[in-house]
Design a protein around this motif. Sequence first.
Motif, short mmCIF file in Angstrom:
data_model
loop_
_atom_site.label_atom_id
_atom_site.label_comp_id
_atom_site.label_asym_id
_atom_site.label_seq_id
_atom_site.Cartn_x
_atom_site.Cartn_y
_atom_site.Cartn_z
N LEU A 23 22.39 13.78 -32.02
CA LEU A 23 23.35 12.94 -33.02
C LEU A 23 24.36 13.32 -33.99
CD1 LEU A 23 19.38 11.82 -33.73
CD2 LEU A 23 20.91 10.77 -31.74
N ARG A 24 25.41 12.70 -34.28
CA ARG A 24 26.26 12.93 -35.00
C ARG A 24 26.21 11.97 -36.34
NH1 ARG A 24 31.67 15.18 -34.62
NH2 ARG A 24 31.22 14.09 -32.42
N VAL A 25 25.08 13.15 -37.58
CA VAL A 25 24.69 12.38 -38.18
C VAL A 25 25.86 12.78 -39.88
CG1 VAL A 25 22.30 12.42 -37.37
CG2 VAL A 25 23.54 15.08 -39.34
N ASP A 26 25.15 12.14 -41.06
CA ASP A 26 25.69 12.30 -42.30
C ASP A 26 24.93 12.67 -43.01
OD1 ASP A 26 28.07 11.64 -43.76
OD2 ASP A 26 28.72 9.83 -43.48
N GLU A 27 25.71 13.17 -44.81
CA GLU A 27 25.02 13.90 -44.94
C GLU A 27 24.43 12.52 -45.94
OE1 GLU A 27 26.83 15.43 -49.00
OE2 GLU A 27 28.31 16.70 -47.84
N GLY A 28 22.54 12.61 -46.50
CA GLY A 28 21.95 11.92 -46.36
C GLY A 28 20.77 10.87 -45.54
N ALA A 29 21.22 11.62 -44.39
CA ALA A 29 20.21 10.98 -42.79
C ALA A 29 19.58 12.30 -43.15
CB ALA A 29 21.12 11.75 -41.99
N GLY A 32 20.45 1.18 -41.13
CA GLY A 32 19.65 1.60 -42.12
C GLY A 32 19.60 3.46 -42.21
N PRO A 33 19.31 4.91 -42.56
CA PRO A 33 19.20 5.52 -42.19
C PRO A 33 18.72 6.26 -40.82
CG PRO A 33 18.11 5.43 -44.12
CD PRO A 33 18.19 4.07 -44.01
N HIS A 34 18.16 5.35 -40.06
CA HIS A 34 17.67 6.35 -39.15
C HIS A 34 18.79 5.80 -37.88
CE1 HIS A 34 14.06 6.58 -41.07
NE2 HIS A 34 14.05 7.68 -39.94
N MET A 35 19.92 5.20 -38.38
CA MET A 35 20.62 4.08 -38.12
C MET A 35 21.89 5.29 -37.38
SD MET A 35 21.11 1.98 -35.17
CE MET A 35 20.82 0.35 -35.78
N VAL A 36 21.97 6.18 -36.24
CA VAL A 36 23.26 7.14 -36.38
C VAL A 36 23.68 6.81 -35.41
CG1 VAL A 36 22.15 8.77 -38.30
CG2 VAL A 36 21.75 9.20 -35.67
N MET A 37 24.66 7.86 -34.36
CA MET A 37 24.87 7.73 -33.13
C MET A 37 25.11 9.03 -32.60
SD MET A 37 27.50 6.04 -33.98
CE MET A 37 29.20 6.09 -32.42
N LEU A 38 24.81 8.52 -31.09
CA LEU A 38 24.27 9.23 -30.24
C LEU A 38 25.32 9.28 -29.04
CD1 LEU A 38 22.27 10.10 -27.97
CD2 LEU A 38 22.04 8.23 -27.42
N HIS A 39 25.66 10.58 -28.73
CA HIS A 39 26.80 11.16 -27.98
C HIS A 39 26.56 11.96 -26.44
CE1 HIS A 39 29.91 10.25 -30.28
NE2 HIS A 39 29.53 10.59 -31.51
N ALA A 40 26.69 11.09 -25.78
CA ALA A 40 26.48 11.88 -24.10
C ALA A 40 26.76 12.54 -22.91
CB ALA A 40 24.98 11.48 -23.74
N GLY A 77 29.32 7.30 -27.82
CA GLY A 77 29.14 7.56 -28.64
C GLY A 77 28.70 6.09 -28.83
N VAL A 78 27.21 5.54 -29.44
CA VAL A 78 26.75 4.41 -29.80
C VAL A 78 25.24 4.38 -30.26
CG1 VAL A 78 25.02 5.02 -27.94
CG2 VAL A 78 26.09 2.46 -28.46
N PRO A 79 25.85 3.24 -31.29
CA PRO A 79 24.40 3.87 -32.92
C PRO A 79 23.79 4.03 -31.66
CG PRO A 79 26.60 1.78 -33.62
CD PRO A 79 26.31 2.82 -31.55
N PHE A 134 13.55 5.97 -29.37
CA PHE A 134 14.61 5.72 -30.32
C PHE A 134 15.51 4.86 -28.80
CE2 PHE A 134 15.93 8.69 -26.80
CZ PHE A 134 16.66 8.65 -25.78
N ALA A 135 16.35 3.70 -29.87
CA ALA A 135 16.59 3.18 -28.97
C ALA A 135 18.87 2.49 -28.92
CB ALA A 135 16.41 0.99 -29.52
N TYR A 136 18.69 2.56 -28.37
CA TYR A 136 20.43 2.65 -28.45
C TYR A 136 20.97 1.44 -27.38
CZ TYR A 136 20.88 4.88 -23.69
OH TYR A 136 21.10 5.36 -22.70
N ARG A 137 22.28 0.74 -28.05
CA ARG A 137 22.82 -1.14 -27.29
C ARG A 137 23.63 -0.09 -25.62
NH1 ARG A 137 27.10 -2.03 -25.99
NH2 ARG A 137 28.14 -0.26 -26.69
N ILE A 138 23.43 -1.32 -25.20
CA ILE A 138 24.19 -1.92 -23.48
C ILE A 138 24.93 -3.07 -23.57
CG2 ILE A 138 22.26 0.03 -22.30
CD1 ILE A 138 20.75 -1.80 -21.66
N LYS A 139 25.58 -3.04 -22.07
CA LYS A 139 25.90 -4.37 -22.24
C LYS A 139 25.28 -4.59 -21.03
CE LYS A 139 30.67 -3.76 -21.18
NZ LYS A 139 32.11 -3.02 -21.76
#
Length: 404
Positions: free
Chosen positions: A243-249, A289-297, A314-316, A325-330
């Motif tokens: 996960l790529r996270v920001d300050e405050g996460a 919200g703060p629990h939504m970050v970026m996932l990288h694989a 990278g995907v939210p 955890f859950a992430y977007r697909i199409k």
Amino acid sequence: MTTVRDSRDFSPQLRAAMVSELRSMGAITSDRVAQAVAAVPRHLFVPGQPLEAVYAADHALVIKRDPDGAATSSLSSAHIQSVMLEQAEIVPGMRVLEIGSGGYNAALIAELVGETGEVVSIDIDPEITERARACLDSAGYERVKVVVGDAEHGVPGEDAFDRIVVTAGAWDIPPAWRTQLTARGRLIVPLRLKGVTRTIAFEADGEGLASVSYLLSGFVPMQGDGQHHERVLAVGDDESWGLRVDEGAPDFDAAGLRAALVHTRVERWSGAAFDLPDELELFLLTRGGPHMVMLHARQALVEQGVFAPSALRGVPVLVSDDGSFAYRIKRENPDVGGFESGVIAHGPAAGQVADEYVDLLRHWARDHPRRGAATIGYIPTGGPTEHAVEGIPKRHGTVAITWC
């Protein structure tokens, strides 16, 4: 690919072709920017580079790398430079500050401000400013002023500027940029927001700033006192995903996330069209919200089917307290006009977190499926409304995003 050492016979045609391509891409929308791009010999700012690369509309060129091989200075693509100049709406007679020197962009700005305007370009690296100075002189733009300094603190001794154009990725907006901007000025800055960058055109709005436009972009990071190192939480034992996270996460539990991945995955489909992925990405990151970050694989895990292809670049991702955890697909779905957005979820609460994510996808598709649906505000620390604003905390203020 052949390098042409003396391209003076070819560059006018190459520039004209590049302008035509940039117009067709929608990067150039005004005659003034078109004329500036057509006038400046781009190849003089990257001597020795192949002309095909120099005059490719959507190609950036690295100027300098650090000892680890990371780019610290580059000539941005003509596409992003043109778009930013359109955002800036520079007119003759303006005073413009460029933060991050390469020479070429300053020359474009000099064309736009004309003989009655002024251009100052500042960079923290004396090697880069020396190079920019030489390139500007060789191209006939001696009137551009090039300064060595840390732009975090502004440009000492200079009056306020009508425009400030930042050409390095910034994590925050230092007070000096706001104070050195005229009351009706405009700041164009590639701002890092929860793991992604948007180039935002800001204007003054009471105590802070409010966006007039924004777009997806990517730049080499800011150096000096304004630099910021993002935190990457390695989840896979071999750092194959994280996960790529920001300050405050929140402090996410790597062990809990690894355990969640073992659970049988849950798949949900929203029934909503998947469109404008960069706008959807911004919506998810700022409304989740703060629990939504970026996932990288990494590629290997995608090829093995552990993660969907959306995780590769990278995907939210929405992470629950228990590590689910859950992430977007199409997927293709002609019933919604092309592609449909959906969700993959893992963990003991996979169903719940998937439903929360799907609700966000439907909300976006129902209310905000267009460009420019967000207004990005910046409230400086210490202002009277600082504590009344919820948003993304920064060092010098808070970024607040509203959707209309």
